[in-house]
Scaffold this motif. Structure first.
Motif, mmCIF file in Angstrom:
data_model
loop_
_atom_site.group_PDB
_atom_site.id
_atom_site.type_symbol
_atom_site.label_atom_id
_atom_site.label_comp_id
_atom_site.label_asym_id
_atom_site.label_seq_id
_atom_site.Cartn_x
_atom_site.Cartn_y
_atom_site.Cartn_z
ATOM 1 N N SER A 157 -58.026 61.467 0.397
ATOM 2 C CA SER A 157 -57.873 62.696 1.180
ATOM 3 C C SER A 157 -56.747 63.572 0.660
ATOM 4 N N VAL A 158 -55.899 63.044 -0.215
ATOM 5 C CA VAL A 158 -54.809 63.821 -0.814
ATOM 6 C C VAL A 158 -55.343 64.568 -2.029
ATOM 7 N N CYS A 159 -55.005 65.838 -2.129
ATOM 8 C CA CYS A 159 -55.402 66.656 -3.275
ATOM 9 C C CYS A 159 -54.151 67.038 -4.054
ATOM 10 N N HIS A 179 -60.189 69.524 -0.748
ATOM 11 C CA HIS A 179 -60.147 69.654 -2.203
ATOM 12 C C HIS A 179 -60.885 70.890 -2.708
ATOM 13 N N ALA A 180 -62.038 71.185 -2.124
ATOM 14 C CA ALA A 180 -62.860 72.289 -2.616
ATOM 15 C C ALA A 180 -62.129 73.619 -2.530
ATOM 16 N N SER A 181 -61.324 73.806 -1.494
ATOM 17 C CA SER A 181 -60.627 75.067 -1.317
ATOM 18 C C SER A 181 -59.269 75.099 -2.015
ATOM 19 N N LEU A 182 -58.678 73.935 -2.269
ATOM 20 C CA LEU A 182 -57.325 73.886 -2.817
ATOM 21 C C LEU A 182 -57.263 73.702 -4.325
ATOM 22 N N LEU A 183 -58.117 72.854 -4.868
ATOM 23 C CA LEU A 183 -57.942 72.450 -6.261
ATOM 24 C C LEU A 183 -58.026 73.620 -7.236
ATOM 25 N N GLY A 184 -58.997 74.505 -7.040
ATOM 26 C CA GLY A 184 -59.126 75.654 -7.931
ATOM 27 C C GLY A 184 -57.879 76.518 -7.937
ATOM 28 N N ALA A 185 -57.293 76.707 -6.747
ATOM 29 C CA ALA A 185 -56.062 77.509 -6.644
ATOM 30 C C ALA A 185 -54.898 76.803 -7.333
ATOM 31 N N TYR A 186 -54.825 75.487 -7.178
ATOM 32 C CA TYR A 186 -53.760 74.720 -7.841
ATOM 33 C C TYR A 186 -53.856 74.863 -9.359
ATOM 34 N N VAL A 187 -55.059 74.707 -9.881
ATOM 35 C CA VAL A 187 -55.250 74.785 -11.328
ATOM 36 C C VAL A 187 -54.932 76.185 -11.847
#
Length: 230
Positions: A12-14, A36-44
């Motif tokens: 559950s941690v991204c 993850h779907a909403s956060l990971l792209g922004a993180y990258v």
């Protein structure tokens, strides 16, 4: 040392991080649940902006390869593959349980020679688990286990075993043995992937970007609602 983007989405941690010369230069993480779907792209995107601003050329992308959450792994690997294709760099797979064992080993000191058993929660009393020694050699293979009072009895009879990960918490009240050690607060994070990812890079252990799939361990089973909505 290589410059690597690290992606970890197996629970559950991204989280995502950029390392350069063996040091984490920038990282992002969320403990607020499976988003993850909403956060990971922004993180990258933020990591790539940081890399451009600092003139850091990315040499590889490392991704936690499972086992773990089916959806989380799929999102993480898809993002990692897209980066590899776009940047023209190799893909590194970091086994999630080995990552947990490595993190537990580095963050805790035990005087005696112990074994490490990372566990990922897999519903009810089932966990994804493996056992490693101090050199991160596999002692017991990665598998799905239903935990009861006799679990790991053969190993516990002769060695102290350190249990960690989000699957270990629910096993405390079941595995009652004097040689069982439970370490709290160990979660797979991108910032802890450096050692394993850099070793793989040095050894040129890269994945086929086109065909690589996460290690789900168990097939995904979709469930249907018990009551139809009229």
């Amino acid at each position: 040392m290589p410059n690597i983007i690290h992606i970890e989405t197996s629970t559950s941690v991204c989280s995502a991080a950029l390392s350069s010369d063996g040091v984490v230069q920038c990282h992002f993480e969320s403990f607020d649940g499976p988003s993850h779907a909403s956060l990971l792209g922004a993180y990258v995107k933020e990591l790539m902006t940081f890399a451009r601003d600092k003139s850091i050329r990315v040499d590889a992308v490392a991704v936690s390869s499972g086992p773990g959450s089916y959806t989380g792994l799929r999102i993480g690997v898809s993002e990692a593959k897209g980066l590899c294709f776009g940047l023209g760099v190799p893909l590194i797979a970091v086994p999630t349980l080995e990552l947990l064992a490595c993190t537990t080993l580095f963050k805790n000191y035990f005087e005696e020679d112990v074994l490490y058993c990372p566990m990922i929660d897999a519903r009810r009393m089932e966990v994804y688990a493996a056992v490693y020694d101090n050199a991160l050699n596999l002692v017991a293979p990665v598998e799905a286990r239903v935990i009861d009072e006799n679990s790991f009895a053969d190993l516990l009879a002769t060695r102290r075993v350190v249990f960690s990960g989000n699957g270990a918490a629910k096993c405390k009240e079941v595995i009652k043995h004097e040689n069982a050690i439970f370490v709290d607060g160990i979660v797979p994070l991108a910032t802890d992937m450096l050692a394993l990812a850099e070793r793989a890079f040095r050894e040129k252990r890269f994945e086929d970007v086109a065909y690589f799939e996460p290690f789900y361990l168990k097939e995904f089973v979709a469930t249907t609602p018990k009551h139809k909505v009229l």
